[in-house]
Design a protein around this motif. Structure first.
Motif, PDB file in Angstrom:
ATOM      1  N   LYS A   1      85.084  64.083  40.181  1.00 31.05           N
ATOM      2  CA  LYS A   1      83.822  64.606  39.546  1.00 31.05           C
ATOM      3  C   LYS A   1      83.741  66.359  39.180  1.00 31.05           C
ATOM      4  N   ILE A   2      83.399  66.395  41.022  1.00 29.45           N
ATOM      5  CA  ILE A   2      82.111  67.239  41.415  1.00 29.45           C
ATOM      6  C   ILE A   2      83.603  68.701  40.975  1.00 29.45           C
ATOM      7  N   LEU A   3      84.394  68.092  41.927  1.00 28.34           N
ATOM      8  CA  LEU A   3      86.131  68.699  42.579  1.00 28.34           C
ATOM      9  C   LEU A   3      86.461  69.296  41.502  1.00 28.34           C
ATOM     10  N   LEU A   4      86.451  68.502  40.312  1.00 26.84           N
ATOM     11  CA  LEU A   4      87.656  68.334  39.307  1.00 26.84           C
ATOM     12  C   LEU A   4      87.132  69.335  38.594  1.00 26.84           C
ATOM     13  N   ASN A   5      85.449  68.920  37.983  1.00 21.30           N
ATOM     14  CA  ASN A   5      84.448  69.881  37.362  1.00 21.30           C
ATOM     15  C   ASN A   5      84.838  71.280  38.436  1.00 21.30           C
ATOM     16  N   LYS A   6      84.891  71.837  39.492  1.00 27.32           N
ATOM     17  CA  LYS A   6      84.963  73.503  40.028  1.00 27.32           C
ATOM     18  C   LYS A   6      85.958  73.744  39.856  1.00 27.32           C
ATOM     19  N   ILE A   7      87.276  72.964  39.565  1.00 27.02           N
ATOM     20  CA  ILE A   7      88.609  73.118  39.706  1.00 27.02           C
ATOM     21  C   ILE A   7      88.592  73.584  37.634  1.00 27.02           C
ATOM     22  N   LEU A   8      88.371  72.765  37.381  1.00 29.07           N
ATOM     23  CA  LEU A   8      87.736  73.151  35.629  1.00 29.07           C
ATOM     24  C   LEU A   8      87.861  74.241  35.409  1.00 29.07           C
ATOM     25  N   ALA A   9      86.746  74.925  35.838  1.00 27.24           N
ATOM     26  CA  ALA A   9      85.697  75.922  36.143  1.00 27.24           C
ATOM     27  C   ALA A   9      86.887  76.889  36.484  1.00 27.24           C
ATOM     28  N   GLU A  10      86.988  77.174  37.200  1.00 29.19           N
ATOM     29  CA  GLU A  10      88.134  78.082  37.992  1.00 29.19           C
ATOM     30  C   GLU A  10      89.347  78.403  37.758  1.00 29.19           C
ATOM     31  N   CYS A  11      89.882  77.300  36.152  1.00 31.68           N
ATOM     32  CA  CYS A  11      91.195  77.314  36.607  1.00 31.68           C
ATOM     33  C   CYS A  11      91.605  78.635  35.031  1.00 31.68           C
ATOM     34  N   ASP A  12      92.800  78.763  34.862  1.00 33.31           N
ATOM     35  CA  ASP A  12      92.656  79.498  33.370  1.00 33.31           C
ATOM     36  C   ASP A  12      92.841  79.026  32.361  1.00 33.31           C
ATOM     37  N   PHE A  13      93.096  77.650  32.401  1.00 34.43           N
ATOM     38  CA  PHE A  13      93.514  77.137  31.021  1.00 34.43           C
ATOM     39  C   PHE A  13      93.414  75.564  31.302  1.00 34.43           C
ATOM     40  N   HIS A  14      91.948  75.180  30.222  1.00 40.21           N
ATOM     41  CA  HIS A  14      92.366  73.847  30.392  1.00 40.21           C
ATOM     42  C   HIS A  14      91.838  73.035  29.061  1.00 40.21           C
ATOM     43  N   GLN A  15      92.999  71.825  28.902  1.00 37.91           N
ATOM     44  CA  GLN A  15      92.836  71.417  27.455  1.00 37.91           C
ATOM     45  C   GLN A  15      93.291  69.687  27.799  1.00 37.91           C
ATOM     46  N   TYR A  16      93.072  68.557  26.283  1.00 41.05           N
ATOM     47  CA  TYR A  16      93.741  67.576  26.659  1.00 41.05           C
ATOM     48  C   TYR A  16      94.481  67.858  25.918  1.00 41.05           C
ATOM     49  N   ILE A  17      95.129  66.943  26.875  1.00 42.89           N
ATOM     50  CA  ILE A  17      96.279  66.500  25.889  1.00 42.89           C
ATOM     51  C   ILE A  17      96.302  65.388  24.366  1.00 42.89           C
ATOM     52  N   PHE A  18      95.501  64.217  24.644  1.00 42.70           N
ATOM     53  CA  PHE A  18      95.099  63.657  23.161  1.00 42.70           C
ATOM     54  C   PHE A  18      93.448  64.091  23.567  1.00 42.70           C
ATOM     55  N   GLU A  19      93.286  64.758  21.640  1.00 43.43           N
ATOM     56  CA  GLU A  19      92.051  64.723  21.827  1.00 43.43           C
ATOM     57  C   GLU A  19      90.849  63.205  21.895  1.00 43.43           C
ATOM     58  N   LYS A  20      91.291  62.479  22.433  1.00 43.59           N
ATOM     59  CA  LYS A  20      90.699  60.913  21.762  1.00 43.59           C
ATOM     60  C   LYS A  20      90.603  60.584  23.401  1.00 43.59           C
ATOM     61  N   PRO A  21      90.176  59.194  23.242  1.00 39.45           N
ATOM     62  CA  PRO A  21      89.830  58.445  24.505  1.00 39.45           C
ATOM     63  C   PRO A  21      91.162  57.655  24.837  1.00 39.45           C
ATOM     64  N   TYR A  22      91.320  56.972  26.097  1.00 37.90           N
ATOM     65  CA  TYR A  22      92.532  55.997  25.590  1.00 37.90           C
ATOM     66  C   TYR A  22      92.410  54.849  24.812  1.00 37.90           C
ATOM     67  N   SER A  23      93.804  54.595  24.226  1.00 38.38           N
ATOM     68  CA  SER A  23      93.947  53.696  23.198  1.00 38.38           C
ATOM     69  C   SER A  23      94.917  52.401  23.923  1.00 38.38           C
ATOM     70  N   ASN A  24      95.773  52.899  24.631  1.00 36.15           N
ATOM     71  CA  ASN A  24      96.783  52.065  24.588  1.00 36.15           C
ATOM     72  C   ASN A  24      98.065  52.558  24.837  1.00 36.15           C
ATOM     73  N   PRO A  25      99.036  52.005  26.561  1.00 38.27           N
ATOM     74  CA  PRO A  25      99.305  51.662  26.941  1.00 38.27           C
ATOM     75  C   PRO A  25     100.581  52.952  26.260  1.00 38.27           C
ATOM     76  N   GLY A  26     101.141  53.118  25.597  1.00 34.54           N
ATOM     77  CA  GLY A  26     102.585  54.367  24.903  1.00 34.54           C
ATOM     78  C   GLY A  26     102.140  55.855  25.000  1.00 34.54           C
ATOM     79  N   MET A  27     100.489  55.966  25.425  1.00 34.42           N
ATOM     80  CA  MET A  27     100.101  57.520  25.204  1.00 34.42           C
ATOM     81  C   MET A  27     100.232  57.881  26.266  1.00 34.42           C
ATOM     82  N   PHE A  28     100.657  56.547  27.480  1.00 36.40           N
ATOM     83  CA  PHE A  28     100.831  57.485  28.766  1.00 36.40           C
ATOM     84  C   PHE A  28     103.139  57.648  29.034  1.00 36.40           C
ATOM     85  N   ARG A  29     103.606  57.624  28.364  1.00 33.76           N
ATOM     86  CA  ARG A  29     104.911  58.194  27.776  1.00 33.76           C
ATOM     87  C   ARG A  29     104.885  59.211  27.608  1.00 33.76           C
TER      88      ARG A  29
END
Length: 179
Positions: A90-118
């Protein structure tokens, strides 16, 4: 050009600690490959932020920013996808998020079903020009879903994919480490 990077999680490769020598070798290999992509026109790299290949590649891209003008985008699949990560991950991911040029969620909600992965895989493919996937069919991985989705897309659309198998990594190791 936008390049998607994906591949194995560390546990799928038998890596259970960040200081494992296998992680260092993979990082060296990825830096070598990323440099090739930068020198042939990649302007953006896109990862999802999974542990393993995604985060190793992100570290390499951030290290190469002094030499090359390329962006790093982290498109996390959905809210709380990293909740099962170890604290150091989590620390490494947060470090990368702080240094990357852009970050966002593809789905603006928590996981809800396997079809999301496709849908996530299709979104990533639709928004990139090519992919570098670390995936060897001899070693099962969730990466096969992304790889197969790219192959399906590629059958009707122009899309470059470089699938890197363990033989190529072993050749790199032999040329760099066995001298």
């Amino acid at each position: 050009m936008k390049t998607l990077i994906g591949g194995y999680r560390p546990y799928e490769l038998g890596i259970f600690k960040n200081n494992d020598p296998k992680a260092e070798v993979l990082t060296d290999f990825l830096k070598h490959k990323i440099r090739e992509y930068l020198e042939t026109g990649t302007e953006w790299f896109i990862i999802q932020g999974y542990t393993g290949i995604d985060l190793y590649a992100a570290q390499c891209i951030l290290e190469l920013k002094d030499e090359y003008a390329a962006g790093l985008a982290v498109l996390k699949p959905f809210h709380d996808f990293e909740e099962k990560y170890k604290d150091e991950e989590k620390i490494l991911l947060n470090k990368i998020l702080a240094e990357c040029d852009f970050h966002q969620y593809i789905f603006e909600k928590p996981y809800s079903n396997p079809g999301m992965f496709r849908q996530i895989n299709r979104f990533l493919i639709d928004h990139t020009d090519q992919a570098m996937i670390i995936y060897d069919e001899e070693t099962p991985s969730k990466t096969r879903f992304l790889y197969n989705e790219i192959l399906e897309f590629q059958s009707n659309n122009p899309y470059n994919i470089e699938r890197i198998q363990f033989d190529e990594i072993n050749t790199f190791i032999d040329s760099r480490y066995d001298s």
